[in-house]
Structure formats: structure tokens, C-alpha cells
Design a protein around this motif. Structure first.
Motif, PDB file in Angstrom:
ATOM      1  N   ARG A 140      47.177 119.322 -59.926  1.00 13.88           N
ATOM      2  CA  ARG A 140      46.301 120.406 -60.364  1.00 13.88           C
ATOM      3  C   ARG A 140      47.090 121.330 -61.267  1.00 13.88           C
ATOM      4  NH1 ARG A 140      44.499 124.099 -55.582  1.00 13.88           N
ATOM      5  NH2 ARG A 140      43.403 122.172 -55.070  1.00 13.88           N
ATOM      6  N   LEU A 141      46.572 121.552 -62.455  1.00 13.34           N
ATOM      7  CA  LEU A 141      47.229 122.470 -63.378  1.00 13.34           C
ATOM      8  C   LEU A 141      46.329 123.670 -63.623  1.00 13.34           C
ATOM      9  CD1 LEU A 141      49.425 123.329 -65.332  1.00 13.34           C
ATOM     10  CD2 LEU A 141      48.482 121.751 -67.016  1.00 13.34           C
ATOM     11  N   GLU A 142      46.847 124.823 -63.305  1.00 17.34           N
ATOM     12  CA  GLU A 142      46.102 126.070 -63.504  1.00 17.34           C
ATOM     13  C   GLU A 142      46.837 126.905 -64.537  1.00 17.34           C
ATOM     14  OE1 GLU A 142      46.015 128.102 -59.786  1.00 17.34           O
ATOM     15  OE2 GLU A 142      44.817 126.567 -58.781  1.00 17.34           O
ATOM     16  N   VAL A 143      46.097 127.390 -65.512  1.00 12.62           N
ATOM     17  CA  VAL A 143      46.669 128.327 -66.459  1.00 12.62           C
ATOM     18  C   VAL A 143      46.015 129.686 -66.194  1.00 12.62           C
ATOM     19  CG1 VAL A 143      46.983 128.941 -68.876  1.00 12.62           C
ATOM     20  CG2 VAL A 143      47.059 126.531 -68.178  1.00 12.62           C
ATOM     21  N   HIS A 144      46.835 130.626 -65.756  1.00 14.70           N
ATOM     22  CA  HIS A 144      46.327 131.955 -65.445  1.00 14.70           C
ATOM     23  C   HIS A 144      46.514 132.867 -66.651  1.00 14.70           C
ATOM     24  CE1 HIS A 144      46.193 131.315 -60.950  1.00 14.70           C
ATOM     25  NE2 HIS A 144      46.826 130.238 -61.371  1.00 14.70           N
ATOM     26  N   GLY A 145      45.547 133.705 -66.897  1.00 20.43           N
ATOM     27  CA  GLY A 145      45.651 134.609 -68.027  1.00 20.43           C
ATOM     28  C   GLY A 145      44.370 135.398 -68.186  1.00 20.43           C
ATOM     29  N   LEU A 146      44.032 135.684 -69.444  1.00 19.93           N
ATOM     30  CA  LEU A 146      42.799 136.431 -69.713  1.00 19.93           C
ATOM     31  C   LEU A 146      41.846 135.567 -70.527  1.00 19.93           C
ATOM     32  CD1 LEU A 146      44.063 140.027 -70.682  1.00 19.93           C
ATOM     33  CD2 LEU A 146      42.982 139.308 -68.541  1.00 19.93           C
ATOM     34  N   VAL A 151      39.968 139.458 -72.896  1.00 15.69           N
ATOM     35  CA  VAL A 151      40.914 139.847 -73.941  1.00 15.69           C
ATOM     36  C   VAL A 151      40.275 140.925 -74.807  1.00 15.69           C
ATOM     37  CG1 VAL A 151      42.022 139.113 -76.079  1.00 15.69           C
ATOM     38  CG2 VAL A 151      42.210 137.692 -74.044  1.00 15.69           C
TER      39      VAL A 151
ATOM     40  N   GLN B  29      61.045 151.629 -60.684  1.00 18.68           N
ATOM     41  CA  GLN B  29      59.602 151.894 -60.757  1.00 18.68           C
ATOM     42  C   GLN B  29      59.199 153.036 -59.833  1.00 18.68           C
ATOM     43  OE1 GLN B  29      57.282 150.362 -62.789  1.00 18.68           O
ATOM     44  NE2 GLN B  29      59.019 149.359 -63.781  1.00 18.68           N
ATOM     45  N   TYR B  31      59.619 153.196 -56.535  1.00 24.89           N
ATOM     46  CA  TYR B  31      59.305 152.858 -55.151  1.00 24.89           C
ATOM     47  C   TYR B  31      60.476 153.250 -54.254  1.00 24.89           C
ATOM     48  CZ  TYR B  31      55.377 150.162 -56.903  1.00 24.89           C
ATOM     49  OH  TYR B  31      54.213 149.785 -57.519  1.00 24.89           O
ATOM     50  N   ASP B  81      52.558 142.912 -57.605  1.00 23.81           N
ATOM     51  CA  ASP B  81      52.201 143.751 -58.752  1.00 23.81           C
ATOM     52  C   ASP B  81      53.353 143.851 -59.746  1.00 23.81           C
ATOM     53  OD1 ASP B  81      49.753 144.114 -57.646  1.00 23.81           O
ATOM     54  OD2 ASP B  81      50.128 146.147 -56.906  1.00 23.81           O
ATOM     55  N   ILE B 104      57.536 122.985 -60.578  1.00 25.17           N
ATOM     56  CA  ILE B 104      56.377 122.292 -60.016  1.00 25.17           C
ATOM     57  C   ILE B 104      56.389 122.456 -58.502  1.00 25.17           C
ATOM     58  CG2 ILE B 104      55.266 120.027 -59.750  1.00 25.17           C
ATOM     59  CD1 ILE B 104      56.682 119.162 -62.340  1.00 25.17           C
ATOM     60  N   ARG B 135      44.090 133.845 -73.340  1.00 28.39           N
ATOM     61  CA  ARG B 135      45.462 134.324 -73.459  1.00 28.39           C
ATOM     62  C   ARG B 135      46.246 133.987 -72.198  1.00 28.39           C
ATOM     63  NH1 ARG B 135      46.107 140.513 -74.631  1.00 28.39           N
ATOM     64  NH2 ARG B 135      45.038 139.876 -76.538  1.00 28.39           N
ATOM     65  N   PRO B 136      47.031 132.911 -72.245  1.00 26.95           N
ATOM     66  CA  PRO B 136      47.761 132.452 -71.060  1.00 26.95           C
ATOM     67  C   PRO B 136      48.831 133.459 -70.655  1.00 26.95           C
ATOM     68  CG  PRO B 136      47.750 130.775 -72.785  1.00 26.95           C
ATOM     69  CD  PRO B 136      47.277 132.044 -73.409  1.00 26.95           C
ATOM     70  N   HIS B 137      48.996 133.633 -69.376  1.00 27.63           N
ATOM     71  CA  HIS B 137      50.021 134.518 -68.854  1.00 27.63           C
ATOM     72  C   HIS B 137      51.087 133.688 -68.155  1.00 27.63           C
ATOM     73  CE1 HIS B 137      51.322 137.671 -65.733  1.00 27.63           C
ATOM     74  NE2 HIS B 137      51.935 137.908 -66.845  1.00 27.63           N
ATOM     75  N   HIS B 138      50.661 132.876 -67.216  1.00 29.43           N
ATOM     76  CA  HIS B 138      51.596 131.906 -66.629  1.00 29.43           C
ATOM     77  C   HIS B 138      50.794 130.719 -66.131  1.00 29.43           C
ATOM     78  CE1 HIS B 138      50.606 132.801 -62.356  1.00 29.43           C
ATOM     79  NE2 HIS B 138      50.270 133.959 -62.858  1.00 29.43           N
ATOM     80  N   TYR B 139      51.481 129.649 -65.814  1.00 31.68           N
ATOM     81  CA  TYR B 139      50.749 128.488 -65.328  1.00 31.68           C
ATOM     82  C   TYR B 139      51.347 128.007 -64.018  1.00 31.68           C
ATOM     83  CZ  TYR B 139      54.639 125.689 -67.100  1.00 31.68           C
ATOM     84  OH  TYR B 139      55.883 125.158 -67.331  1.00 31.68           O
ATOM     85  N   ARG B 140      50.608 127.165 -63.359  1.00 33.81           N
ATOM     86  CA  ARG B 140      51.046 126.642 -62.074  1.00 33.81           C
ATOM     87  C   ARG B 140      50.676 125.175 -62.000  1.00 33.81           C
ATOM     88  NH1 ARG B 140      47.893 129.265 -57.293  1.00 33.81           N
ATOM     89  NH2 ARG B 140      49.095 131.044 -58.023  1.00 33.81           N
ATOM     90  N   LEU B 141      51.663 124.358 -61.745  1.00 35.45           N
ATOM     91  CA  LEU B 141      51.395 122.925 -61.589  1.00 35.45           C
ATOM     92  C   LEU B 141      51.690 122.511 -60.159  1.00 35.45           C
ATOM     93  CD1 LEU B 141      50.689 120.122 -62.601  1.00 35.45           C
ATOM     94  CD2 LEU B 141      52.979 119.936 -63.574  1.00 35.45           C
TER      95      LEU B 141
END
Lengths: 164, 164
Positions: A140-146, A151, B29, B31, B81, B104, B135-141
Motif C-alpha cells: 500500500r502506497l499512501e502519499v500524504h499532502g494537500l 492547496v 518551540q 515547550y 505536531d 518501508i 501537493r505531496p508532503h510525505h509518503y508511506r509505503l
DNA sequence: CTGTGTGCAAATTATTTGCAACCCT
DNA sequence: AGGGTTGCAAATAATTTGCACACAG
């Protein structure tokens, strides 16, 4: 944007085919074909939104006012066990995906929309992983973002977005 | 097995560096650096198991008997956060990963162990996705399957907990 | 000092389960 | 007819929240 919709929503013929296939599969495995099940299966397959159990419940309720959420959960479990839907956890809630083709999930961190992306190749060191003794089943490949909409809506950033 | 552990667990120097960096980030920050927070941060960073909040709570409790689960959740939220940890939902439970390098996740469907795999390249149509307006921020495989231990034990009784 | 962070308990949310009545096959 | 299926309600399980007190800065 229109291209997204075309990617996300299979045409009616494909939906019918898929629906028939799942129904056949259920029958073949000895499950009973109750009206509730049919409605739930149809709702999952036709909804492009990767709906949660609650959302499926709402969808089916429109046609089937007496249905219970428990029945939705039980049916989704059956479909999951058959491999006809895949669970997709997003921000702590389980959502369901009836698209069995390998694809990428574009997940919006702001509005939590999930877009299916089916174009282009995905590669990762599967042979090395297999050689290590791990036996891959699926990935499973998920690309998180906006998403494009978010945007646009965040291009003028609010100054009050950080608070320790 | 030992090779896995070497992949999974960074050496002590790297851990110290990372720990110092996170501590510094928290201070920077604004904290407050309470002993509880330090212990929780250390537990998340040092545990190779992608622990859940409950597991982190257990770990920290060993040193800090009075800590509460709520504090663990609140601290994890802060770290999330700040982008210093990433949430990883596995079978309905949220687990936490302090490894910020792209990697991965090999997820065992039987014992639910999560193994970090850092070797080799990952590719997917990121340009096309970006070109679409997302607009990708990060991905997860995630690669789901059976870990070596469970491959070997597929005829043995299923464990009730995750492999050590 | 000052207000952030903690710990406790209660509240919320998501999902599961027990069970009697129901109805596909 | 008979056992899988449904719907309801209650039970779990995970996470969040409200609040009074404690303590880091």
C-alpha cells in the motif's frame, strides 16, 4: 480536476461487472444474499470516497431505513475476509476501498479526501525484501499532502496556526 | 534475525543525537521539558517496535510509576505536531514511529510486527501527482505479508501478542 | 510568580458482541 | 425447516477532554 473524476469513478459497465462478480463470489462461498448485503456491497463499490462504515450506513439508510450499523460492520468484515474490499485507516477511522487494482492513495491532510491514483509505475526493493525471508502479500502506497482544493484554500496562510 | 535487528535499531550515538535534537526542538518551540516528556520521547525513539500509546505508557511506567496514559497521548500529539514522530495505524491501533528517514514498513499480518526496511530505492509517479495539483508532503509505503518468524511458524498456533 | 503540564476521572467515538426474531436457500 | 443474518442494545476498546493542583521557566 475532471481528470481526477475520470480516474476515480469507473464507468457504469465496469461497476456492474464488479458488482456481479462480488455477488457471485458471495453466493459461491455460501453467504446469503440478503437485500441489506446487496445494498451495502453496491454502496461500497459505487462510492468513490473510500467511505467509512458510518458513511456506508448513511448511504444505505437512504434506501433501507431499517438497516443497522452492526449489519454494515458485519458485511464489511465478510467482504474484507473475501478480499473484495481493503481497509484504509485514515486519521483513526477505518475506511473501505473496493478498488482491487494496485493504485496509490493521495490522502489530503486537511480535508481527508482520498484520491485513487492509478497511472504510472511503482517500484521498491521487493526482491531484497523477499530474499530476507519476509513474504510479501500486498502493498500500500499512501502519499500524504494537500489536495488541489485545499492547496487553493490555504494559499493565504492564517497567521494563527501555531500554538505551543 | 540479527540482521533485522541491526537494520531496525540505530546505534547508540545516533540515538543520542536524535534525542538531543528532539529535546532541543521542544525547548526551541517553547515547550516545557518535564521529566515525563523526556522519558516519553526517549521511549518512542529507542523502541524499535513502533509502539502504541499503551506500550509507551508501559515502558515509561517502569521508570515513572505515576505517569498517566493521558500524558502519554498529549506528549505524542506534541511530537506529532512537531513532525518528530509519525503515526502508523496497524489493525485499528495507532502506533508511533520516530524514524524520520524514508523507509518501508514491513507489516506482519499474523503477529503485527512492523519492520523498518531502509535499503533500496522507492519510486512512484511523484511528478505527475504534483503536476495534477496535489501537493505531496510525505509518503508511506507498507508491505503487508508474513515476517520470517511467522513464515516458519505458519503451522504453529497463532501468538496472542507481537513477536519480541 | 505564571501559566503550562500532569494526573485523575469522566466523556466521546469507533467497533464488537450477545441474543431473539427473521428469512434466504 | 434450519441455520445464517439482522437489528437492537449493551459491552469493549481507544482516545480525548475537563479540571484542580504541581512545577518548569
Amino acid at each position: 480536476m475532471v481528470q481526477y473524476l475520470q480516474k476515480m469513478i469507473p464507468n457504469k459497465e465496469l461497476l456492474q461487472e464488479r458488482l456481479a462478480a462480488v455477488i457471485h463470489r458471495l453466493r459461491e462461498q455460501g453467504y446469503r444474499l440478503t437485500p441489506q448485503r446487496m445494498a451495502i456491497v453496491q454502496a461500497v463499490l459505487e462510492s468513490p470516497d473510500h467511505p467509512s462504515a458510518e458513511e456506508i450506513y448513511q448511504l444505505v439508510s437512504a434506501v433501507f431505513p431499517m438497516i443497522s450499523l452492526a449489519t454494515v460492520y458485519k458485511t464489511l468484515e465478510v467482504l474484507k475476509d473475501l478480499g473484495e474490499v481493503v481497509e484504509l485507516p485514515v486519521e483513526g477511522r477505518t475506511r473501505y476501498d473496493g478498488n482491487l487494482q494496485p493504485h496509490i492513495h493521495l490522502i489530503c491532510e486537511r480535508c481527508h479526501t482520498v484520491i485513487d491514483w492509478s497511472d504510472g509505475a511503482i517500484s521498491f526493493p521487493e526482491e531484497a525484501i523477499t530474499a530476507s525471508g519476509f513474504r510479501p502479500h500486498h502493498y500500500r502506497l499512501e502519499v500524504h499532502g494537500l489536495c488541489p482544493r485545499c492547496v487553493a484554500e490555504t494559499s493565504a496562510p492564517a497567521p494563527t496556526d501555531r500554538a505551543p
